[in-house]
Design an enzyme around this catalytic site. Structure first.
Site, PDB file in Angstrom:
ATOM      1  N   CYS A   8      31.986 -53.889 -24.111  1.00  0.00           N
ATOM      2  CA  CYS A   8      31.646 -52.605 -23.502  1.00  0.00           C
ATOM      3  C   CYS A   8      30.482 -52.838 -22.547  1.00  0.00           C
ATOM      4  O   CYS A   8      29.392 -53.230 -22.963  1.00  0.00           O
ATOM      5  CB  CYS A   8      31.271 -51.574 -24.561  1.00  0.00           C
ATOM      6  N   CYS A  11      27.297 -50.905 -23.348  1.00  0.00           N
ATOM      7  CA  CYS A  11      26.555 -51.471 -24.485  1.00  0.00           C
ATOM      8  C   CYS A  11      25.744 -52.675 -24.027  1.00  0.00           C
ATOM      9  O   CYS A  11      24.589 -52.841 -24.442  1.00  0.00           O
ATOM     10  CB  CYS A  11      27.514 -51.896 -25.599  1.00  0.00           C
ATOM     11  N   ASP A  34      24.449 -45.802 -10.544  1.00  0.00           N
ATOM     12  CA  ASP A  34      25.874 -46.154 -10.547  1.00  0.00           C
ATOM     13  C   ASP A  34      26.117 -47.279  -9.543  1.00  0.00           C
ATOM     14  O   ASP A  34      25.583 -47.266  -8.438  1.00  0.00           O
ATOM     15  CB  ASP A  34      26.712 -44.914 -10.186  1.00  0.00           C
ATOM     16  N   HIS A  50      26.977 -46.788 -29.184  1.00  0.00           N
ATOM     17  CA  HIS A  50      28.314 -46.721 -28.602  1.00  0.00           C
ATOM     18  C   HIS A  50      29.084 -45.536 -29.172  1.00  0.00           C
ATOM     19  O   HIS A  50      29.409 -45.496 -30.360  1.00  0.00           O
ATOM     20  CB  HIS A  50      29.115 -48.004 -28.859  1.00  0.00           C
ATOM     21  N   THR A  97      36.605 -44.010 -16.904  1.00  0.00           N
ATOM     22  CA  THR A  97      36.933 -45.431 -16.767  1.00  0.00           C
ATOM     23  C   THR A  97      36.104 -46.309 -17.692  1.00  0.00           C
ATOM     24  O   THR A  97      36.535 -47.408 -18.036  1.00  0.00           O
ATOM     25  CB  THR A  97      36.741 -45.903 -15.311  1.00  0.00           C
ATOM     26  N   HIS A 100      32.377 -45.389 -22.889  1.00  0.00           N
ATOM     27  CA  HIS A 100      31.083 -45.263 -23.586  1.00  0.00           C
ATOM     28  C   HIS A 100      30.464 -44.016 -22.964  1.00  0.00           C
ATOM     29  O   HIS A 100      30.237 -43.967 -21.738  1.00  0.00           O
ATOM     30  CB  HIS A 100      30.245 -46.528 -23.333  1.00  0.00           C
ATOM     31  N   HIS A 102      28.751 -41.118 -21.204  1.00  0.00           N
ATOM     32  CA  HIS A 102      27.712 -41.146 -20.168  1.00  0.00           C
ATOM     33  C   HIS A 102      27.766 -39.865 -19.363  1.00  0.00           C
ATOM     34  O   HIS A 102      28.821 -39.237 -19.248  1.00  0.00           O
ATOM     35  CB  HIS A 102      27.860 -42.361 -19.253  1.00  0.00           C
ATOM     36  N   HIS A 104      26.921 -38.395 -15.555  1.00  0.00           N
ATOM     37  CA  HIS A 104      26.621 -38.684 -14.151  1.00  0.00           C
ATOM     38  C   HIS A 104      25.611 -37.648 -13.670  1.00  0.00           C
ATOM     39  O   HIS A 104      25.841 -36.437 -13.828  1.00  0.00           O
ATOM     40  CB  HIS A 104      27.872 -38.542 -13.283  1.00  0.00           C
TER      41      HIS A 104
HETATM   42  P1  5GP Z   1      33.591 -42.566 -15.515  1.00  0.00           P
HETATM   43  O1  5GP Z   1      34.724 -42.487 -14.535  1.00  0.00           O
HETATM   44  O2  5GP Z   1      33.959 -43.390 -16.721  1.00  0.00           O
HETATM   45  O3  5GP Z   1      33.030 -41.222 -15.865  1.00  0.00           O
HETATM   46  O4  5GP Z   1      32.415 -43.299 -14.745  1.00  0.00           O
HETATM   47  C1  5GP Z   1      32.083 -44.641 -14.903  1.00  0.00           C
HETATM   48  C2  5GP Z   1      31.083 -44.977 -13.816  1.00  0.00           C
HETATM   49  O5  5GP Z   1      30.468 -46.222 -14.135  1.00  0.00           O
HETATM   50  C3  5GP Z   1      31.719 -45.132 -12.419  1.00  0.00           C
HETATM   51  O6  5GP Z   1      31.098 -44.212 -11.519  1.00  0.00           O
HETATM   52  C4  5GP Z   1      31.423 -46.592 -12.055  1.00  0.00           C
HETATM   53  O7  5GP Z   1      31.120 -46.754 -10.688  1.00  0.00           O
HETATM   54  C5  5GP Z   1      30.266 -46.951 -12.958  1.00  0.00           C
HETATM   55  N1  5GP Z   1      30.208 -48.343 -13.356  1.00  0.00           N
HETATM   56  C6  5GP Z   1      31.223 -49.097 -13.845  1.00  0.00           C
HETATM   57  N2  5GP Z   1      30.795 -50.348 -14.133  1.00  0.00           N
HETATM   58  C7  5GP Z   1      29.471 -50.368 -13.827  1.00  0.00           C
HETATM   59  C8  5GP Z   1      28.478 -51.403 -13.918  1.00  0.00           C
HETATM   60  O8  5GP Z   1      28.724 -52.530 -14.323  1.00  0.00           O
HETATM   61  N3  5GP Z   1      27.216 -51.074 -13.510  1.00  0.00           N
HETATM   62  C9  5GP Z   1      26.904 -49.815 -13.055  1.00  0.00           C
HETATM   63  N4  5GP Z   1      25.640 -49.612 -12.669  1.00  0.00           N
HETATM   64  N5  5GP Z   1      27.824 -48.825 -12.972  1.00  0.00           N
HETATM   65  C10 5GP Z   1      29.089 -49.104 -13.349  1.00  0.00           C
HETATM   66 ZN    ZN Z   2      29.476 -49.141 -25.535  1.00  0.00          ZN
END
Ligand code: 5GP
Ligand code: ZN
Length: 113
Positions: A8, A11, A34, A50, A97, A100, A102, A104
């Site tokens: 993850c 994590c 992000d 997690h 995507t 875990h 989160h 925004h």
């Molecule tokens: P979700 O679509 O799951 O709500 O948003 C996941 C977010 O995590 C996306 O906006 C993506 O750009 C961001 N993200 C994915 N992998 C990483 C990473 O390794 N580092 C950072 N800083 N952001 C990430």
């Molecule tokens: Zn996690």
């Protein structure tokens, strides 16, 4: 001990195994920008524990820790007065995507309606 999951990415970031510049950290939460920002300010607020998403039975305390950090992170990013939006995706139809939990935090410009 904090619950984590293998493979993850959040994590790994929250535990410090993967180093990224942190915008904010306390005992329960980290925040970092992000990697693919969709707005001028786009910061993610992530619990250290997690939890996949809201269907994963997060405790009220964990939710308070995550959502309670939002105003402080907004202040640090300089968008508390100009305004900001929070988005929290759960599951496929919401395009989650990273599985875990989160939040925004977006702002720094006029966001679309
Ligand atoms: P979700 O679509 O799951 O709500 O948003 C996941 C977010 O995590 C996306 O906006 C993506 O750009 C961001 N993200 C994915 N992998 C990483 C990473 O390794 N580092 C950072 N800083 N952001 C990430
Ligand atoms: Zn996690």
């Amino acid at each position: 001990m904090t619950k984590t999951a293998d493979d993850c990415i959040f994590c790994k970031i929250a535990s410090g195994e993967m180093e990224v510049p942190l915008v904010y950290e306390d005992d329960h939460v980290v925040a970092f920008d992000d990697i693919s920002p969709k707005s001028v300010v786009h910061t993610l607020i992530v619990p250290k524990e997690h939890i996949a998403n809201l269907n994963d039975d997060p405790s009220p305390e964990l939710l308070a820790q995550v959502f309670g950090a939002v105003p402080e992170v907004a202040r640090i990013k300089g968008i508390d007065q100009s305004g900001y939006r929070i988005v929290q995706n759960n599951g496929d139809d919401a395009c989650q995507t990273v599985h875990h939990l989160h939040v925004h935090l977006q702002g720094g410009e006029q966001l679309p309606v």
